[in-house]
Every structure is written in structure tokens, then in C-alpha cells.
Scaffold this motif. Structure first.
Motif, mmCIF file in Angstrom:
data_model
loop_
_atom_site.group_PDB
_atom_site.id
_atom_site.type_symbol
_atom_site.label_atom_id
_atom_site.label_comp_id
_atom_site.label_asym_id
_atom_site.label_seq_id
_atom_site.Cartn_x
_atom_site.Cartn_y
_atom_site.Cartn_z
ATOM 1 N N TRP A 101 -15.469 6.658 16.460
ATOM 2 C CA TRP A 101 -15.972 5.325 16.798
ATOM 3 C C TRP A 101 -14.907 4.252 16.590
ATOM 4 O O TRP A 101 -14.760 3.327 17.406
ATOM 5 C CB TRP A 101 -17.210 4.993 15.974
ATOM 6 C CG TRP A 101 -18.473 5.582 16.517
ATOM 7 C CD1 TRP A 101 -19.235 6.568 15.970
ATOM 8 C CD2 TRP A 101 -19.138 5.222 17.738
ATOM 9 N NE1 TRP A 101 -20.321 6.861 16.754
ATOM 10 C CE2 TRP A 101 -20.293 6.039 17.851
ATOM 11 C CE3 TRP A 101 -18.864 4.284 18.745
ATOM 12 C CZ2 TRP A 101 -21.161 5.944 18.941
ATOM 13 C CZ3 TRP A 101 -19.731 4.190 19.828
ATOM 14 C CH2 TRP A 101 -20.863 5.013 19.912
ATOM 15 N N ILE A 102 -14.145 4.373 15.505
ATOM 16 C CA ILE A 102 -13.061 3.402 15.264
ATOM 17 C C ILE A 102 -12.056 3.459 16.407
ATOM 18 O O ILE A 102 -11.632 2.437 16.952
ATOM 19 C CB ILE A 102 -12.378 3.677 13.911
ATOM 20 C CG1 ILE A 102 -13.341 3.382 12.754
ATOM 21 C CG2 ILE A 102 -11.107 2.837 13.769
ATOM 22 C CD1 ILE A 102 -12.814 3.798 11.394
ATOM 23 N N GLY A 103 -11.675 4.680 16.774
ATOM 24 C CA GLY A 103 -10.740 4.842 17.878
ATOM 25 C C GLY A 103 -11.285 4.274 19.176
ATOM 26 O O GLY A 103 -10.556 3.621 19.945
ATOM 27 N N LEU A 145 -2.670 -0.927 21.703
ATOM 28 C CA LEU A 145 -3.957 -0.619 21.066
ATOM 29 C C LEU A 145 -4.684 0.514 21.781
ATOM 30 O O LEU A 145 -5.380 1.313 21.146
ATOM 31 C CB LEU A 145 -4.831 -1.875 21.026
ATOM 32 C CG LEU A 145 -4.368 -2.985 20.077
ATOM 33 C CD1 LEU A 145 -5.278 -4.199 20.190
ATOM 34 C CD2 LEU A 145 -4.327 -2.483 18.646
ATOM 35 N N VAL A 146 -4.529 0.586 23.099
ATOM 36 C CA VAL A 146 -5.110 1.711 23.842
ATOM 37 C C VAL A 146 -4.551 3.029 23.318
ATOM 38 O O VAL A 146 -5.295 3.981 23.046
ATOM 39 C CB VAL A 146 -4.841 1.562 25.357
ATOM 40 C CG1 VAL A 146 -5.156 2.868 26.094
ATOM 41 C CG2 VAL A 146 -5.666 0.427 25.941
ATOM 42 N N ILE A 147 -3.230 3.080 23.151
ATOM 43 C CA ILE A 147 -2.597 4.307 22.651
ATOM 44 C C ILE A 147 -3.029 4.596 21.221
ATOM 45 O O ILE A 147 -3.381 5.739 20.873
ATOM 46 C CB ILE A 147 -1.060 4.182 22.726
ATOM 47 C CG1 ILE A 147 -0.602 3.986 24.180
ATOM 48 C CG2 ILE A 147 -0.408 5.425 22.128
ATOM 49 C CD1 ILE A 147 -0.961 5.115 25.107
ATOM 50 N N VAL A 148 -3.030 3.571 20.371
ATOM 51 C CA VAL A 148 -3.430 3.757 18.973
ATOM 52 C C VAL A 148 -4.867 4.261 18.883
ATOM 53 O O VAL A 148 -5.194 5.153 18.092
ATOM 54 C CB VAL A 148 -3.251 2.452 18.175
ATOM 55 C CG1 VAL A 148 -3.858 2.585 16.777
ATOM 56 C CG2 VAL A 148 -1.771 2.089 18.066
ATOM 57 N N THR A 150 -6.476 6.075 21.032
ATOM 58 C CA THR A 150 -6.528 7.500 21.390
ATOM 59 C C THR A 150 -5.955 8.370 20.277
ATOM 60 O O THR A 150 -6.415 9.497 20.073
ATOM 61 C CB THR A 150 -5.769 7.775 22.695
ATOM 62 O OG1 THR A 150 -4.376 7.434 22.542
ATOM 63 C CG2 THR A 150 -6.355 6.977 23.842
ATOM 64 N N TRP A 151 -4.970 7.855 19.561
ATOM 65 C CA TRP A 151 -4.421 8.627 18.434
ATOM 66 C C TRP A 151 -5.492 8.820 17.355
ATOM 67 O O TRP A 151 -5.607 9.908 16.783
ATOM 68 C CB TRP A 151 -3.214 7.909 17.844
ATOM 69 C CG TRP A 151 -1.970 8.007 18.685
ATOM 70 C CD1 TRP A 151 -1.776 8.802 19.777
ATOM 71 C CD2 TRP A 151 -0.755 7.275 18.489
ATOM 72 N NE1 TRP A 151 -0.520 8.604 20.289
ATOM 73 C CE2 TRP A 151 0.137 7.677 19.520
ATOM 74 C CE3 TRP A 151 -0.327 6.329 17.576
ATOM 75 C CZ2 TRP A 151 1.435 7.162 19.643
ATOM 76 C CZ3 TRP A 151 0.952 5.811 17.698
ATOM 77 C CH2 TRP A 151 1.826 6.234 18.712
ATOM 78 N N ILE A 152 -6.253 7.777 17.094
ATOM 79 C CA ILE A 152 -7.312 7.882 16.079
ATOM 80 C C ILE A 152 -8.367 8.893 16.534
ATOM 81 O O ILE A 152 -8.812 9.755 15.760
ATOM 82 C CB ILE A 152 -7.944 6.508 15.817
ATOM 83 C CG1 ILE A 152 -6.897 5.537 15.242
ATOM 84 C CG2 ILE A 152 -9.124 6.637 14.854
ATOM 85 C CD1 ILE A 152 -7.376 4.094 15.156
ATOM 86 N N GLU A 153 -8.776 8.796 17.798
ATOM 87 C CA GLU A 153 -9.776 9.734 18.312
ATOM 88 C C GLU A 153 -9.237 11.159 18.343
ATOM 89 O O GLU A 153 -9.953 12.115 18.011
ATOM 90 C CB GLU A 153 -10.216 9.305 19.710
ATOM 91 C CG GLU A 153 -10.975 7.997 19.733
ATOM 92 C CD GLU A 153 -11.753 7.826 21.019
ATOM 93 O OE1 GLU A 153 -12.626 8.656 21.288
ATOM 94 O OE2 GLU A 153 -11.470 6.857 21.756
#
Length: 553
Positions: A101-103, A145-148, A150-153
């Protein structure tokens, strides 16, 4: 439930389903907006239409490229992979779901920031955002932020995989989960390139901290990311082709080991090949370009493995149903089931798409089509047909599965019609692009920029074909949105299967070496270092005067 007489007990957990559905809502919103921009774009290219309200052609082109090629696909892929991992490796832990959810929210904030700048005409820099085109800093912050996000997800997916491995020592992971992790790992490695050029080069330049940047390094880092991005789109479609479609048609996996090996080969050979997008650019030694062309053609191997596996499965199922003769099995396939027919159209489109890709990657033939609209036509056969139609086919069973509804006969019939409409529209549009490209028509250009060219009259019929095809495709998008809204909110309550094919009873055990991540990621790193280290050093050492390379000040 179409295609099956049994009710499945294997369901995605309701909490994970909500997370997946959030991604699909965002994905289909992006499809609607990006599709409208695409319609406007092809109408302008025909020379018969002008954009209203002072909207710029490149503004529309940027909206179309960013929303469909990056945003729509990314949301869909992570929504699908979350549900696939939950279905096959077990419900996500609370921590992994929270990270998901954060991602998602970080990804969404980034999307809104980038989209706002595009709509304000402060970021009409196209999907590739090549320097020296410069956008507002907020656009680059949004992309970051889009890339970040996806990294979290992606980290949440990997955590679920690790949890399964710890609970099942010595066992081979579920195939769908393994495939999702391969695609996530490839995404992590590939996005290092675009994150580096945005954070180290382009964002400081956009903020005015530096006056110039090294354009060649920037483009090289982008294409280090840009080509594996194609496989990031494609591998989820392969997940469906390998694992979902065989179950839908009443068959089993052709080979678990072959499927895993093909995905590993995509991981190995998808990243160190970016130079084949830069074959006409100076500053890169031809020997290194040629090396990466060779590595590019190696990707043909897992593609042929996939084709062999798929058609082997089709024939096996057809003959089990009594098919005779060389092609009798073809008639036995479930053509009335949209879950099969729509992805199958995408599979067929991948044949000419793959052939066109070999032309693009060729050291010689690339000179004929480079930077022409042929490349755009190829792009629309691969992503906008093979991948997108498979995504639509996935959504026709996955959306009702996640929302607790049914794929009705009416929606199933409409979905097949949608697939046919899409195929017809893309035949006109992509065909027109390919023929116009062979005649030298440029890509990324409107009629107003090339209408005075001596050969422009030769291109007009093909530009009109693109406009006709684009209009038909927009009708296809409307049909998809109708089906999606119905399956998400209005279809009858019930259970829809999440089909996952099983291995044949007498199949050989899958070797555990496929789970050796140190081996496969190590080989990937070595190939990348081999393909890029010396060329990048050469670019930095021989940078033109004023180019900053990686230096901020």
C-alpha cells in the motif's frame, strides 16, 4: 464459470485483492486518458485534424506515451503480480501488504506530479525525455517517485517469496511466484539506470545546478533501462501464456523447467543490450554496439522456447479431445472463451512483432528504419497488441475473481468482440506505420512538421490508415472500459476461477538450481559489467567540452 465445471477453492485473500484492485483502477484510468491522447495523436498525423484550445502535438504525444507505456502497464503488472503471489505462495503478511500500500501511494503521488506537469505543458518531452529536451523539475521528481514506489512494492513481493522459501526448505517455489520474482528482479536492476540519469544528471540540470549534461551518457543510461522495460511488460504476458492459458483450455504445463529457464534467460539477456537502440549515435565504439546486437539476438532463444511450449500445449490438448491430422487440434481450442481467445490474438501478433524486432536490432537493417515510424509500428505490435491484449484477457477473469463476481456469457461475448476490434484496428494502424516507415516517414512528428517534405504525398495514405486504425482502437478501449466497469461493480455475485495449470503427473522434478539467485544474479551482473564498463569509461573520459557527465558542479 466459463471453461470449467468446478468451483475453485484457491482464492486470492480479500485483503490482497483490495490492494490488487487499487492498481487495476489506476491502470484502467490511465488506459482511458492515454487512449484518448493516442486518438488525437493519430488524427493530427493524418493532416486532417488540428488540436483545439492551443494543445500542442508533443504534449499529447507525451501524455499518450507516459500514461500507456509506463503508468498503465506498471499499475497492471504489479496488481497482477501481487495477486499471483498471493494465490500461489500464500496470503501476503501484514508487513508485506502494508509495504504494498505504501508503494502504491508513492507510485500514485509520483504519477500525479508527472501528469500535472505534462498537462500544464511544462513537460512535453515525450516518453523517452531525451536531453536536451528539458522538463520542469517536478516532472522528474514525479518519475523518481514512480520508480521508488515500484521498488517498495517489489520488496513486498520478494518478502513473500522469502517467507515461502523459509516455510518450504528444499522445495521449488510455485511457478507463478517464481516468474513474478524474476520480473521484479529484472525491474530492480534495470531501473538503476534511469534512476541514476534522472537523479545525478537530469534533475540537477533541470533545477539549474548545472548548465549542461553529457547527453550520450544520459541516453545510454536510459536505454540500459529502456530495453529491459520491454521485457518487464512482456514477462507478465508470458506468465499468463505459460501458466494461465493451459489451464483455461483444459491442459497442463508443458514443462515447468522450460518455463523457468526461459524466464532466467530473459533476466540474463534483457539488460546488457541497450546499445542496439543507439546504433546510429556517435561516441560508442562499433565493436561494443555489435556485441550488444549479438546479445540482443540471444533473446530470440527464450522467445522460441515459449512458442514451442505454447503450441505444444495446444496440440496436446487438441489431440486429447480427438483431433486428427496435422492441424486438427486447432479446431478443438475453446474459441468461445475470451480468457483464451483474446490472449491468443496477442500471441499471433507477436510473430510479426518479433520479426520486426529483429530488423530493429540488426546492425545493418536498422539503418533503413531507424527513427522512422516503422519503429512506432513495431512498438504497437509488441506492447499495444501482444502485451495489452494479454493483459485484457487476464483482466476478464482476474477482475471478477478479485471482486467476487462472475464473467457472464454476455461480457464474455463482448470481450471476444473487443479482441477482434483491437486486432482490426491495429492491423490498420500498425500496418500503416510499418509501410510509411519503409518510405522514410519520421516518428515523433506531426503533419505540420513534415508536410512540406517532397515525399510526404507518398506517406499520406498510410497516415490516414493510422487514423482509421487509431479510431477503431479507441472503440476497442471503450469496450474494454465497459467490460471492466461491469466486472468490477455490476456483474452477478459469484466465484470466478484464478486458473493455474499444474505439471503433468509423470513430469520430472524441477531442478533446485533455478532457485539459486546468487548464480543467476551474479551472471547478470557480469554480463552488464562486460557490456557497459569500458564504453561508459570511454564516454566519461572523452566527453565533449562542457558536458558534465556525472559531475554535479
Amino acid at each position: 464459470m466459463l471453461g470449467s465445471s468446478k468451483k475453485t477453492k484457491a482464492k486470492v485473500d480479500r485483503r490482497d485483492a483490495k490492494l490488487s484492485m487499487a492498481h487495476f483502477y489506476a491502470s484502467f484510468i490511465a488506459l482511458a486518458l492515454g487512449g484518448l491522447a493516442g486518438l488525437l495523436q493519430v488524427l493530427v498525423r493524418s493532416g486532417k485534424f488540428e488540436l483545439p484550445f492551443g494543445i500542442g502535438y508533443y504534449q499529447v504525444l507525451t501524455v499518450h506515451g507516459v500514461l500507456l507505456a509506463l503508468i498503465m502497464t506498471t499499475y497492471f503488472i504489479f496488481g497482477f503480480q501481487i495477486s499471483a503471489v498471493s494465490r500461489t505462495a500464500g496470503t501476503l503478511s501484514n508487513g508485506a501488504r502494508k509495504a504494498g500500500w505504501i508503494g502504491f501511494f508513492v507510485l500514485t503521488i509520483g504519477t500525479l506530479l508527472a501528469a500535472t506537469m505534462i498537462l500544464l505543458n511544462e513537460a512535453s518531452v515525450l516518453f523517452t525525455f531525451y536531453a536536451p529536451l528539458q522538463a520542469h523539475p517536478i516532472f522528474y521528481i514525479g518519475l523518481t517517485l514512480v520508480i521508488v514506489g515500484t521498488w517498495i512494492e517489489g520488496s513486498a513481493l520478494i518478502a513473500s517469496y522469502v517467507k515461502w522459501r523459509k516455510a518450504n526448505p528444499g522445495k521449488v517455489s510455485p511457478l507463478l511466484t517464481f516468474m513474478a520474482i524474476i520480473n521484479t528482479a529484472m525491474w530492480f536492476v534495470a531501473t538503476i539506470g534511469v534512476a541514476t540519469t534522472v537523479l545525478v544528471q537530469i534533475l540537477p540540470w533541470s533545477l539549474g545546478l548545472v548548465d549542461t549534461i553529457d547527453v550520450l551518457i544520459s541516453r545510454t543510461l536510459f536505454w540500459y533501462f529502456g530495453h529491459p522495460l520491454v521485457y518487464f511488460w512482456l514477462l507478465p504476458a508470458y506468465m499468463a501464456w505459460y501458466v494461465i492459458v493451459p489451464k483455461v483450455i483444459g491442459g497442463k504445463l508443458f514443462s515447468d523447467s522450460l518455463a523457468r529457464m526461459s524466464f532466467i534467460l530473459f533476466l540474463l539477456f534483457s539488460i546488457p543490450v541497450g546499445f542496439h537502440h543507439q546504433l546510429t549515435e556517435p561516441g560508442i565504439d562499433p565493436a561494443w554496439k555489435f556485441l550488444q546486437v549479438i546479445l540482443t539476438f540471444l533473446v530470440v532463444i527464450p522467445s522460441l522456447m515459449t512458442a514451442f511450449s505454447l503450441f505444444g500445449t495446444f496440440e496436446t490438448v487438441g489431440r486429447a479431445k480427438g483431433a486428427k491430422g496435422l492441424l486438427g487440434w486447432f479446431k478443438k481450442l475453446p474459441w468461445g472463451d475470451a480468457r483464451f481467445t483474446v490472449p491468443f490474438i496477442g500471441m499471433v501478433a507477436f510473430i510479426p512483432a518479433g520479426a520486426g524486432g529483429m530488423v530493429n536490432a540488426s546492425f545493418q537493417m536498422n539503418q533503413v528504419v531507424h527513427n522512422t515510424v516503422w519503429v512506432t509500428g513495431h512498438f504497437h505490435l509488441t506492447l499495444a497488441t501482444s502485451v495489452v491484449l494479454t493483459f485484457f484477457g487476464i483482466s476478464y477473469w482476474l477482475i471478477p475473481h478479485l471482486t467476487g463476481r462472475k464473467l457472464t456469457k454476455k461480457m464474455n461475448k463482448l470481450a471476444i468482440i473487443q479482441g477482434i476490434v483491437w486486432a482490426v484496428g491495429m492491423t490498420f494502424m500498425s500496418g500503416g506505420m510499418h509501410f510509411a516507415g519503409l518510405l522514410g516517414a519520421p516518428r515523433r512528428s506531426s503533419f505540420s512538421t513534415y508536410g512540406d517534405a517532397p515525399q510526404a504525398l507518398e506517406w499520406i495514405p498510410y497516415q490516414i490508415a493510422q487514423a482509421v486504425g487509431g479510431t477503431i482502437l479507441f472503440i476497442g478501449i471503450i469496450l474494454v472500459l465497459i467490460i471492466f466497469i461491469n466486472l468490477a461493480f455490476f456483474a452477478p455475485k459469484g466465484e470466478e476461477e484464478f486458473p493455474v495449470a499444474e505439471a503433468p503427473e509423470k513430469a520430472e522434478a524441477t531442478p533446485l538450481v533455478f532457485e539459486n539467485w546468487k548464480l543467476w544474479l551474479g551472471i547478470t551482473a557480469l554480463l552488464i559489467l562486460f557490456a557497459y564498463t569500458i564504453p561508459l569509461i570511454d564516454m566519461i573520459q572523452n566527453a565533449p567540452p562542457g558536458a558534465k557527465g556525472f559531475k554535479l558542479f
